[in-house]
Design a protein around this motif. Structure first.
Motif, short mmCIF file in Angstrom:
data_model
loop_
_atom_site.label_atom_id
_atom_site.label_comp_id
_atom_site.label_asym_id
_atom_site.label_seq_id
_atom_site.Cartn_x
_atom_site.Cartn_y
_atom_site.Cartn_z
N ILE A 1 -11.86 -14.15 -15.57
CA ILE A 1 -11.80 -15.95 -14.91
C ILE A 1 -12.08 -16.09 -13.36
CG2 ILE A 1 -10.17 -16.51 -16.94
CD1 ILE A 1 -7.84 -15.71 -14.65
N THR A 2 -12.44 -15.10 -12.47
CA THR A 2 -12.43 -15.88 -11.36
C THR A 2 -13.64 -14.43 -10.99
OG1 THR A 2 -11.49 -13.41 -10.57
CG2 THR A 2 -10.12 -15.68 -11.04
N PRO A 3 -14.63 -14.93 -10.33
CA PRO A 3 -15.77 -14.19 -9.69
C PRO A 3 -15.00 -12.66 -8.93
CG PRO A 3 -15.34 -15.78 -8.14
CD PRO A 3 -14.42 -15.77 -9.24
N LEU A 4 -16.00 -11.62 -8.32
CA LEU A 4 -15.21 -10.69 -8.70
C LEU A 4 -14.93 -10.78 -7.32
CD1 LEU A 4 -15.85 -7.74 -8.80
CD2 LEU A 4 -17.45 -7.60 -6.64
N ILE A 5 -13.66 -10.21 -6.96
CA ILE A 5 -12.75 -9.79 -5.63
C ILE A 5 -12.91 -8.67 -4.99
CG2 ILE A 5 -10.14 -10.36 -4.75
CD1 ILE A 5 -9.60 -11.78 -7.72
N ASP A 6 -13.57 -9.58 -3.79
CA ASP A 6 -13.33 -8.26 -2.82
C ASP A 6 -12.43 -8.01 -1.76
OD1 ASP A 6 -14.04 -5.29 -0.94
OD2 ASP A 6 -16.07 -6.87 -1.07
N ASP A 7 -11.75 -6.88 -2.02
CA ASP A 7 -10.06 -6.84 -1.05
C ASP A 7 -10.67 -5.27 -0.41
OD1 ASP A 7 -9.20 -9.32 -1.27
OD2 ASP A 7 -7.53 -8.69 -2.73
N ASP A 8 -11.30 -5.28 0.18
CA ASP A 8 -11.65 -3.92 0.35
C ASP A 8 -11.01 -3.61 2.31
OD1 ASP A 8 -12.45 -1.20 0.58
OD2 ASP A 8 -13.91 -1.55 2.10
N GLY A 9 -10.30 -2.41 2.12
CA GLY A 9 -9.53 -2.61 2.85
C GLY A 9 -8.12 -3.54 3.24
N LYS A 10 -7.94 -3.83 2.10
CA LYS A 10 -6.79 -4.96 2.58
C LYS A 10 -4.95 -4.29 1.83
CE LYS A 10 -9.32 -9.52 2.83
NZ LYS A 10 -9.58 -10.23 2.28
N THR A 11 -4.89 -3.53 1.19
CA THR A 11 -4.37 -3.28 0.31
C THR A 11 -3.23 -2.68 1.19
OG1 THR A 11 -5.22 -2.23 -1.72
CG2 THR A 11 -3.35 -0.94 -1.10
N ALA A 12 -3.73 -1.70 2.69
CA ALA A 12 -2.41 -1.30 3.55
C ALA A 12 -1.87 -2.69 3.92
CB ALA A 12 -3.46 0.01 3.70
N LYS A 13 -2.69 -3.86 4.05
CA LYS A 13 -2.19 -4.76 5.09
C LYS A 13 -0.98 -5.47 4.27
CE LYS A 13 -6.40 -5.19 8.14
NZ LYS A 13 -7.80 -4.80 7.36
N VAL A 14 -1.75 -5.64 2.96
CA VAL A 14 -0.48 -6.76 1.83
C VAL A 14 0.46 -6.09 2.09
CG1 VAL A 14 -2.56 -8.33 1.74
CG2 VAL A 14 -2.19 -6.25 0.00
N THR A 15 0.80 -4.38 1.81
CA THR A 15 1.32 -3.76 1.03
C THR A 15 3.22 -3.74 2.06
OG1 THR A 15 0.02 -2.95 -0.19
CG2 THR A 15 1.97 -2.40 -0.44
N PRO A 16 4.12 -3.62 1.64
CA PRO A 16 5.49 -3.68 2.78
C PRO A 16 5.16 -2.15 2.70
CG PRO A 16 5.60 -5.00 0.42
CD PRO A 16 4.79 -4.81 0.47
N PRO A 17 5.64 -2.00 4.23
CA PRO A 17 5.27 -0.27 4.02
C PRO A 17 5.83 0.22 3.18
CG PRO A 17 5.61 -1.59 6.35
CD PRO A 17 5.43 -2.75 5.37
N SER A 18 7.17 0.39 2.93
CA SER A 18 8.05 1.12 1.95
C SER A 18 7.80 1.64 1.04
CB SER A 18 9.40 0.24 1.85
OG SER A 18 8.98 -0.69 0.82
N LEU A 19 7.14 0.76 0.25
CA LEU A 19 5.37 1.09 -1.19
C LEU A 19 5.10 2.23 -0.50
CD1 LEU A 19 4.98 -2.23 -2.87
CD2 LEU A 19 7.09 -0.01 -2.85
N ILE A 20 5.08 2.28 1.04
CA ILE A 20 3.53 3.68 1.07
C ILE A 20 4.11 4.70 1.87
CG2 ILE A 20 1.87 3.72 2.16
CD1 ILE A 20 0.45 1.07 3.01
N ASN A 21 5.43 4.66 2.89
CA ASN A 21 5.77 5.57 3.09
C ASN A 21 7.34 5.65 2.44
OD1 ASN A 21 3.69 6.05 4.68
ND2 ASN A 21 4.44 4.36 6.45
#
Lengths: 462, 355
Positions: free
Chosen positions: A441-461
């Motif tokens: 229902i959407t074209p290809l979404i390219d979010d390369d490099g964005k995960t670290a930016k949009v993710t709350p830090p508590s979920l990474i560390n």
């Protein structure tokens, strides 16, 4: 009196004998000591800096504290990989991943094997069942690493399960490659021996939902159900973080016990909110159970579910409840006619045949996921300058793949020194009950490099 | 009364077995050593359950919960408060005894199947309590304290596969074995003494026991507390050996059943039975795992099938079977010893508790 004296003498004698034998036993050298020496020798000759091969965009992994032997799991021309995943219990449908992997490795092996640093190797995979229980995953991986001496862990399933083995993995420095979980945890740079798979990070799935709603229904109300563990928590924390500053509103949330995924009462309660959107931060049986329950309530929201639920087995279980469900997909739907018409599909079908259609249904996205991840693994080995744990791990940190397995046309999976997330290109798809597959229902979404930016830090560390 | 010759023989056999068990980690690799250590702590839990079920006639299908209490006590103290493993043991003993007694009191009012149901509820409830109050790895109830390492004074005893890296699994195994030997001797002395006779008397004839001055309620609660202490210590040892405390519905339930199976397979109301049973059960479980390649689902079925076969051939457990053989040999040969000991009736046949 005499017999009591005898008894006490016997008792003291016993104690002395036990102690003496124990001391001798402890100090003596069993067969294990000889075995240990062999490990020690091979370990010393190959340990060192572990710098795979030069290059500007390199990640240097500190291997000075590593206790494992970096060339374990390679004997002659065989590379042995290990995996742990649910093959019994409630989460047994995930066992289809293994079939997809084995089918791909068998195909590669039949064609001569994988070429690493100028030499051909065949791939062997040792799989252990953990029933999705993290303590069993830990026990399995201890065995795989200490007794089976596998070269690397491949596609171990589950967020908590991979967290449970994380300290072991970083102590031994055995690569935990393509962990089958979309948790943002795998971007934590304190743990360089872990790499997530191509599954879309859960926080990115939420970003895709929020973006979709902002464009179409900017003041939608959202009701959500989450699994009561870190898997579900990743969706919850991400959603709370990303609706900030938008007109979207979370109106009700429920949690279910992932061990007993009966969600009927939670869904009934959520239905009372009559929200516009129903988010399923659930996995496996939690999804069909919720979708079936939803139909009995009369609530008709837009349903957005975790990508881990987009498997044929689970969709089939949901019956009519699955119609119109939206999800983020990093791979092609193996049931779609556009996919089955692709040239590699016949090879895929042939490779799956030996497993039988019930154990490895070709139109299951779980099988297709296993197949694709195995293709990524083979590609990674081919790219490594040396067949050695550190070198392979280093290579995984600056990795690019296109056109492998069921990857979307035009999509690339990349990691770099600063971005450790792989599955950042995807599209949103919607299930059609009439057609029995997912339609983009959407074209290809390219979010390369964005995960670290949009993710709350508590979920990474965290 | 046993002759001193047969007593000496039994002591000698015990010493030889302990000596053989002591060299296990020198012969097997770290994974196998872990398997052997697993058998040790399951044996301890089974010994505890045997005191309650075998000697005192109270069935429990909830010992996985007491095991969990011990495991979590050690794991949390080690992980969050940096305690050494050994220091956690007194706390484990006290806590499990209290929890055991708390379950023991209401158990005074019910028996047999009803008691089985109540303890089953305990096993089902425990993981939920843990899930609510413990936040471990991945937000689940998994607690992974740092692994116990060999103290420097003992470095001469363990192998050193890499320079400066000691085979700590050997040390952990010996710690577990030492604990097991102490608890075994304790259980043996207890059941041969006044308390053991009280346990059996209450099991077989509660009213008669009361008339000779035994307080059945006190004995029953004490049996529950003591049994829980054994299970708690076993749980604590499991943390020492595996480095993880965990409670999930399936796991706690399986542990509870496993302890009961070890008791029954080895021989109820015998001192050594649960130990033999535990080793057998752990061995069978490992041996049936992955027996049929690609069909892991079948492993538990094979395991179950073997156990059924076992009970069919040896209805009174291994020790019961050996006794029957010995009795037959004695009947055929000259009689040297009068069987004046309290006969060990398997509890499942005992009055009032047959399921």
């Amino acid at each position: 009196v005499r017999s009591r004296a005898t008894a006490s003498r016997i008792r003291i004698g016993t104690l002395a004998a036990v102690l003496a034998i124990a001391m001798i036993a402890a100090a003596c050298e069993g067969p294990r000591a000889r075995e240990n020496r062999n490990i020690a020798v091979s370990g010393e000759t190959t340990s060192g800096t572990g710098n795979g091969g030069g290059g500007g965009n390199q990640v240097t992994i500190d291997t000075s504290q590593c206790t494992g032997n970096p060339t374990d799991g390679i004997s002659g021309s065989t590379i042995t990989l290990g995996t742990s995943l649910p093959q019994s219990g409630l989460y047994a449908p995930f066992a289809q991943i293994l079939k997809g992997e084995q089918a791909y490795f068998n195909t590669v092996n039949a064609a001569g094997g994988v070429q690493v640093a100028g030499k051909k190797y065949t791939i062997k995979i040792i799989a252990k069942d953990d029933a999705y229980l993290a303590n069993r995953t830990l026990a399995n991986v201890q065995e795989l690493v200490n007794s089976d001496h596998v070269f690397a862990l491949f596609n171990v399933v589950g967020t908590t399960n991979n967290l449970a083995i994380r300290s072991l993995v970083s102590q031994v420095c055995v690569p935990d490659l393509f962990a089958a979980t979309g948790s943002p945890f795998w971007g934590n740079q304190q743990y360089p021996f872990m790499l997530g798979s191509e599954l879309v990070p859960y926080s990115l799935e939420i970003k895709a939902l929020v973006d979709y709603l902002k464009a179409r229904k900017p003041n939608a109300t959202i009701a959500a159900i989450y699994a009561g563990d870190d898997f579900g928590n990743a969706y919850k924390v991400s959603l709370h973080d990303m609706v900030k500053g938008t007109q979207l509103r979370i109106v009700q949330e429920q949690t279910y016990n992932p061990e007993l995924p009966d969600t009927k009462s939670q869904v009934t309660s959520l239905a009372s909110s009559n929200a516009d959107v129903f988010l399923l931060g659930a996995t496996l049986l939690g999804c069909p159970n919720s979708l079936t329950a939803l139909r009995t309530t009369g609530w008709k929201p837009l349903v957005y579910m975790s990508g881990t639920c987009a498997a044929k087995t689970l969709i089939d279980l949901s019956g009519p409840g699955a119609d119109g469900v939206i999800t983020a997909a990093p791979l092609l739907d193996p049931a779609a006619p556009t996919t089955t018409a692709m040239p590699f599909y016949s090879q895929y079908l042939a490779a799956l045949k030996p497993f039988g259609a019930s154990a490895a249904p070709p139109d299951s996205s779980i099988v297709a996921y296993g197949w694709t991840t195995a293709a990524l693994m083979v590609h990674l080995l081919e790219k490594s300058p040396k067949l050695e744990r550190y070198s392979v791990m280093q290579t995984a940190r600056t990795y690019t793949a296109t056109g492998l397995g069921f990857m979307l046309p035009g999509a690339t999976f990349t990691t770099s020194a600063s971005d450790w997330y792989l599955g950042e290109t995807y599209h949103l798809v919607q299930f059609s009950l009439a057609k029995k597959y997912f339609l983009p229902i959407t074209p290809l979404i390219d979010d390369d490099g964005k995960t670290a930016k949009v993710t709350p830090p508590s979920l990474i560390n965290g | 009364v046993r002759t001193s010759r047969s007593h000496a023989l039994a002591v000698l056999a015990t010493v030889v077995v302990i000596a053989l068990l002591a060299v296990v980690p020198k012969w097997f690799d770290s994974t196998q050593t872990k398997g052997w250590a697993e058998a040790i702590y399951i044996a301890i839990a089974a010994m505890g359950l045997n005191l309650l079920t075998g000697y005192n006639g109270q069935i429990s299908i909830g010992h996985g919960a007491f095991f969990g209490v011990g495991a979590y006590t050690s794991a949390i103290l080690m992980n969050d408060h940096d305690w050494r493993w050994l220091w956690t043991l007194p706390v484990v003993v006290v806590l499990s005894a209290v929890v055991g007694a708390l379950v023991g009191f209401p158990a005074l009012r019910v028996r047999g199947l009803y008691l089985a149901l109540i303890t089953l509820g305990l096993a089902a409830l425990f993981p939920d309590i843990v899930a609510k109050y413990v936040h471990g790895t991945g937000g689940t109830s998994l607690v992974q304290p740092p692994l116990v390492t060999t103290p420097s004074w003992a470095h001469g005893f363990v192998d050193e596969p890499l320079k400066g890296r000691f085979a700590d699994d050997q040390w952990r195994y010996w710690m577990a074995l030492t604990a097991a030997v102490i608890l075994f001797v304790l259980a043996r002395n207890l059941v041969r003494g006044r308390f053991g006779r009280a346990l059996v008397a209450v099991r077989d004839q509660e009213t008669a026991a009361a008339t000779v001055g035994i307080d059945p309620a006190r004995v029953k609660v004490a049996a529950f507390a003591l049994s829980a202490v054994y299970a708690g210590l076993a749980g604590s040892l499991s943390v020492l050996v595996t480095g993880v405390a965990n409670a999930n519905t399936i796991g706690v339930f399986q542990d509870s059943i496993l302890f009961l199976v070890a008791v029954v397979v080895g021989g109820t109301a015998t001192v050594v039975g649960p130990v033999i049973g535990a080793y057998l059960v752990v061995y069978l479980e490992h041996a049936t795992q992955g027996l049929i390649a690609g069909k892991p689902v079948l492993s538990p079925a094979i395991f179950g099938g073997v156990l059924i076969l076992f009970m069919w051939v040896l209805p009174n457990g291994v020790v019961g079977g050996i006794r029957r053989l010995a009795d037959r040999a004695r009947r055929d040969g000259p009689r040297t010893e009068a069987p004046a000991r309290v006969t060990a009736t398997p509890v499942l046949d005992a009055k009032g508790s047959s399921p």
